[in-house]
Design a protein around this motif. Structure first.
Motif, PDB file in Angstrom:
ATOM      1  N   ASN A 114       0.828  -1.210   0.000  1.00 15.91           N
ATOM      2  CA  ASN A 114       0.000   0.000   0.000  1.00 15.91           C
ATOM      3  C   ASN A 114       0.857   1.252   0.000  1.00 15.91           C
ATOM      4  OD1 ASN A 114      -3.123  -0.303   0.315  1.00 15.91           O
ATOM      5  ND2 ASN A 114      -2.235  -2.029   1.421  1.00 15.91           N
ATOM      6  N   ASN A 115       1.965   1.245   0.726  1.00 15.63           N
ATOM      7  CA  ASN A 115       2.865   2.391   0.695  1.00 15.63           C
ATOM      8  C   ASN A 115       3.387   2.623  -0.715  1.00 15.63           C
ATOM      9  OD1 ASN A 115       3.867   4.076   3.082  1.00 15.63           O
ATOM     10  ND2 ASN A 115       3.576   2.075   4.022  1.00 15.63           N
ATOM     11  N   ALA A 117       2.098   1.599  -3.641  1.00 14.20           N
ATOM     12  CA  ALA A 117       1.046   1.978  -4.586  1.00 14.20           C
ATOM     13  C   ALA A 117       0.569   3.409  -4.367  1.00 14.20           C
ATOM     14  CB  ALA A 117      -0.123   1.003  -4.463  1.00 14.20           C
ATOM     15  N   HIS A 118       0.323   3.779  -3.125  1.00 17.26           N
ATOM     16  CA  HIS A 118      -0.237   5.106  -2.859  1.00 17.26           C
ATOM     17  C   HIS A 118       0.810   6.207  -3.019  1.00 17.26           C
ATOM     18  CE1 HIS A 118      -4.333   4.134  -1.536  1.00 17.26           C
ATOM     19  NE2 HIS A 118      -3.814   2.985  -1.125  1.00 17.26           N
ATOM     20  N   ARG A 119       2.058   5.914  -2.736  1.00 16.08           N
ATOM     21  CA  ARG A 119       3.102   6.911  -2.974  1.00 16.08           C
ATOM     22  C   ARG A 119       3.269   7.168  -4.470  1.00 16.08           C
ATOM     23  NH1 ARG A 119       6.815   7.941   1.326  1.00 16.08           N
ATOM     24  NH2 ARG A 119       6.235   6.827   3.235  1.00 16.08           N
ATOM     25  N   MET A 121       0.925   6.661  -6.762  1.00 13.05           N
ATOM     26  CA  MET A 121      -0.283   7.351  -7.204  1.00 13.05           C
ATOM     27  C   MET A 121      -0.223   8.837  -6.843  1.00 13.05           C
ATOM     28  SD  MET A 121      -4.268   6.725  -6.147  1.00 13.05           S
ATOM     29  CE  MET A 121      -3.970   7.330  -4.481  1.00 13.05           C
ATOM     30  N   HIS A 122       0.246   9.130  -5.630  1.00 18.59           N
ATOM     31  CA  HIS A 122       0.370  10.533  -5.209  1.00 18.59           C
ATOM     32  C   HIS A 122       1.328  11.287  -6.129  1.00 18.59           C
ATOM     33  CE1 HIS A 122       1.007  14.052  -2.691  1.00 18.59           C
ATOM     34  NE2 HIS A 122       2.292  13.796  -2.674  1.00 18.59           N
ATOM     35  N   ARG A 125      -0.308  11.790  -9.622  1.00 18.21           N
ATOM     36  CA  ARG A 125      -1.377  12.793  -9.629  1.00 18.21           C
ATOM     37  C   ARG A 125      -0.813  14.208  -9.490  1.00 18.21           C
ATOM     38  NH1 ARG A 125      -4.942  10.857  -5.794  1.00 18.21           N
ATOM     39  NH2 ARG A 125      -6.290   9.961  -7.395  1.00 18.21           N
ATOM     40  N   ASN A 153      -7.914  11.975 -11.564  1.00 20.81           N
ATOM     41  CA  ASN A 153      -8.573  11.242 -10.487  1.00 20.81           C
ATOM     42  C   ASN A 153      -8.756   9.772 -10.841  1.00 20.81           C
ATOM     43  OD1 ASN A 153      -9.862  10.810  -8.052  1.00 20.81           O
ATOM     44  ND2 ASN A 153     -11.849  11.440  -8.788  1.00 20.81           N
ATOM     45  N   SER A 157      -6.227   6.634  -9.894  1.00 18.23           N
ATOM     46  CA  SER A 157      -6.739   5.605  -8.985  1.00 18.23           C
ATOM     47  C   SER A 157      -6.620   4.217  -9.597  1.00 18.23           C
ATOM     48  CB  SER A 157      -8.203   5.900  -8.633  1.00 18.23           C
ATOM     49  OG  SER A 157      -8.315   7.119  -7.930  1.00 18.23           O
ATOM     50  N   GLU A 160      -3.240   2.973  -8.987  1.00 20.22           N
ATOM     51  CA  GLU A 160      -3.058   2.549  -7.595  1.00 20.22           C
ATOM     52  C   GLU A 160      -3.593   1.139  -7.392  1.00 20.22           C
ATOM     53  OE1 GLU A 160      -4.404   1.450  -3.838  1.00 20.22           O
ATOM     54  OE2 GLU A 160      -5.853   2.436  -5.151  1.00 20.22           O
ATOM     55  N   ASP A 164      -1.222  -1.903  -6.276  1.00 20.34           N
ATOM     56  CA  ASP A 164      -1.512  -2.465  -4.963  1.00 20.34           C
ATOM     57  C   ASP A 164      -1.978  -3.916  -5.061  1.00 20.34           C
ATOM     58  OD1 ASP A 164      -1.991  -2.846  -2.321  1.00 20.34           O
ATOM     59  OD2 ASP A 164      -3.748  -1.576  -2.198  1.00 20.34           O
TER      60      ASP A 164
END
Length: 680
Positions: A114-115, A117-119, A121-122, A125, A153, A157, A160, A164
């Motif tokens: 999750n770290n 994938a979300h990093r 994605m951040h 974006r 958006n 996503s 991500e 993930d």
């Protein structure tokens, strides 16, 4: 799709090569440590998950039936207990330890995955948004807001979800297939062939599915932008919708866009309805074959060409591992689904990022006004404000410059004038004559296609954008305010993105002074929360005149060397206009000011008035001089002063032709430019 039907975004999207590989190179590398931790934990968890079936099979043969020795793959016999009771206890410990290890490392894998994938994605974006903000105005003239929102958006996503889930599940599948196949071949290679016989068929089936579904995902992602645009337009224009009684029309438009999205989605799902059950069928047949052949083997001996020995414990291990084998293989459809979705989304993300930025600081660009004038946070603007337009021409063109000699495509033609520091220059003329466009060239919202615009003797293309725009204050006819407080909107730009305490008494005092100069303080002070009143999205809680006065206060606080007022008093009543005009006169006293006005009474005191028609300066001079020439300015003045009932028919007819020709030529220019971009 024909080249003429595609915009720049679609052109560059189609040029993206290996988008997911590019995603890992540009964004994944910086977060690779999280990926490594996640992958390692995932592998350990999956390997630990293979231990219980193996230990159970060994325990059945060695402890309960006595059909075989107590041996474990990869473990020296000296490490294993010799007594049956100890072997049973050891088996229990191994099984419990395997489940604990599976749980612990699955938890570690989840955090790391999750770290990662979300990093990523951040970063995608925020980088995409930053890139989008720096694109030229020609992009925003053509691009639908909803589609850009879809990229920032929905598409981010989707990436991500892929990073993930799909990425880690692919690793899990690989470990399970390789690990289970290794164990099965270790214990009984002949029965393992039966169990794994479905894999080649599943691979071929997956290749067919990926080839068939990929274009459908591309089509689905493209219509998401259309749906978002329809929703955004309906919501942003809700007042017009209600006052026009067109709710049913907007509902139809959203329904049409939603139906297209539904149809694209269903075309994907129809393939999934075949693929997913097919994969489950193949996996189920592998399990059934293992159970049938193994069961017959135990009851009647090796069937057909098989010759090896099969024990009860080994059969139990095969059955349990084949069950573990079925679930990951059945999940291949989800992995493919997420992969194709991410591939289509990453093409759109990089398609947006690859659009070239043509209006940017040139190599060797210098600060306008010297050191200290780099941004509008500086308390001193050192630019003197001398402005010169030298034979300026301009044509709207996306991704290329249009030949200035092609007069049919130009909206500004051969405009020349100069303004000394402190001068006020008024631009008047019919709607569509090019007044606003001409002054946007000063801000480099567009670049000239011929001639040059200079400030303090420097071509605006040779100075940094930050220093140029910090020295030019712009109040547009259509006021832009952001959701937030009135104080935040007045401070915007002047005290945005800096460490200075924007809530300090000194800053607040300057905000109030700016509001007073814009004749806005009294109405602000009368609001329930004063300057801390939230004004809603685009300032919907304020009247048009109030929004315009807040915008003027924002420019007053900026204190620029050059001021552009594009119909800055168009939304206020006569009394308020008089008050604002008085404050604007004070504001413009020591700075170069350009005023676009349809009400000629507001610019009678200008040092120079330029009369534009069809992109050309047809008259220039003071108010009195222009009245004496009895040209277009005099006719416009006569109509507004009530001395003439209406403009002569020749002016009206020219206006009609101008608007029709401009619409046709701009459409033709955009189509031509996009076609040239494709050819390149």
């Amino acid at each position: 799709m024909a080249a003429d039907d595609r915009n720049a975004f679609e052109v560059y999207r189609d040029r993206v090569d290996r988008p997911l590989l590019r995603l890992f190179k540009e964004y994944g590398a910086a977060e690779a440590h999280w990926l490594v931790i996640g992958m390692t934990a995932n592998v350990i968890a999956r390997v630990a998950g293979l231990v219980p079936p193996v230990v159970l099979g060994v325990a059945i043969d060695a402890v309960f039936t006595g059909d075989g020795p107590y041996t474990l793959p990869g473990v020296p016999d000296a490490w294993l207990p010799a007594e049956s009771a100890a072997q049973f206890q050891f088996s229990v410990v191994l099984i419990v330890g395997a489940f604990v290890a599976t749980g612990v490392f699955t938890w570690i894998y989840g955090i790391a995955a999750n770290n990662f994938a979300h990093r990523v994605m951040h970063a995608v974006r925020t980088d995409s948004f930053d890139r989008m903000q720096r694109l030229d105005m020609t992009f925003f003239d053509d691009k639908q807001t909803g589609e850009v929102m879809s990229v920032l958006n929905n598409d981010a996503s989707n990436l991500e979800v892929f990073l993930d889930n799909a990425l880690q599940n692919s690793a899990r599948l690989g470990v399970m297939v390789v690990g289970i196949a290794g164990v099965l071949f270790y214990y009984n290679y002949e029965l393992a062939v039966v169990t794994l016989s479905a894999i080649p068929l599943m691979i071929l089936f997956t290749v067919w599915f990926m080839r068939a579904v990929e274009p459908r995902y591309v089509a689905q992602r493209s219509v998401v932008g259309d749906l978002n645009t329809a929703l955004e337009n309906a919501l942003s224009g809700v007042e017009l919708v209600k006052t026009s009684n067109t709710e049913a029309h907007e509902s139809d438009r959203v329904e049409t866009a939603s139906k297209r999205y539904f149809e694209r989605t269903m075309s994907i799902l129809r393939l999934n309805y075949v693929y997913r059950p097919g994969m489950e069928l193949f996996a189920g047949l592998a399990f059934a074959a293992t159970f049938a052949v193994g069961g017959y083997w135990l009851s009647s001996g090796p069937p057909g060409p098989f010759t090896t020995t099969l024990t009860v414990g080994t059969f139990v291990t095969f059955v349990l591992l084949t069950q573990q084998f079925v679930a990951p293989l059945a999940e291949v459809s989800n992995i493919v689904d997420q992969y194709e979705n991410a591939k289509a989304s990453s093409e759109r993300v990089f398609g947006l990022r690859d659009i070239p930025i043509r209006i940017a600081d040139s190599e060797g660009a210098v600060d306008l006004g010297g050191e200290g004038a780099v941004d509008l946070k500086s308390d001193e603007n050192e630019a003197s404000g001398a402005v010169e337009y030298d034979d300026v021409s301009f044509a709207y063109a996306e991704n290329a410059l249009v030949d200035p000699a092609d007069a049919d495509k130009e909206v500004i033609r051969n405009v020349s004038f100069a303004a000394d520091p402190g001068d006020t220059v008024a631009l008047v003329g019919p709607t569509g004559a090019g007044k606003s466009t001409l002054l946007k060239l000063l801000l480099r919202l567009y670049d000239v296609t011929g001639g040059a615009v200079r400030v303090d003797g420097r071509d605006v293309r040779d100075v940094t954008l930050a220093s140029l725009r910090s020295n030019v204050g712009y109040v547009a006819q259509d006021t832009t305010l952001f959701d937030g407080t009135i104080a935040e909107n007045i401070r915007y730009g002047r005290f945005t993105g800096i460490d200075e305490d924007v809530e300090s008494d000194a800053v607040r005092e300057r905000v109030i002074e700016a509001a007073k100069a814009a004749e806005a303080h009294e109405f602000i002070d009368s609001l329930p929360n004063g300057y801390e009143t939230r004004i809603g999205e685009r300032g919907v809680k304020l009247s048009g005149g109030q929004r315009q006065r807040v915008a003027i206060a924002r420019v007053v606080l900026q204190d620029p060397a050059i001021l552009i007022l594009d119909e800055a008093t168009s939304a206020v009543d006569t009394e308020t206009e008089m008050l604002i005009q008085r404050s604007l006169d004070r504001l413009s006293a020591d700075r170069t000011t350009f005023v676009i006005a349809h009400r000629l009474s507001t610019v009678t005191d200008a040092d120079t008035t330029l009369v534009l028609e069809d992109g050309e300066v047809v008259e220039r001079g003071s108010h009195d001089d222009l009245l004496a020439t009895d040209g277009l300015y005099a006719k416009l003045w006569g109509v507004q002063a009530g001395e003439i009932d209406e403009l002569p028919e020749e002016f009206v007819e020219r206006a009609r032709e101008r608007h029709v020709d401009r619409a046709v030529e701009r459409t033709r220019t955009e189509a031509s430019v996009e076609s040239e971009t494709l050819d390149d």
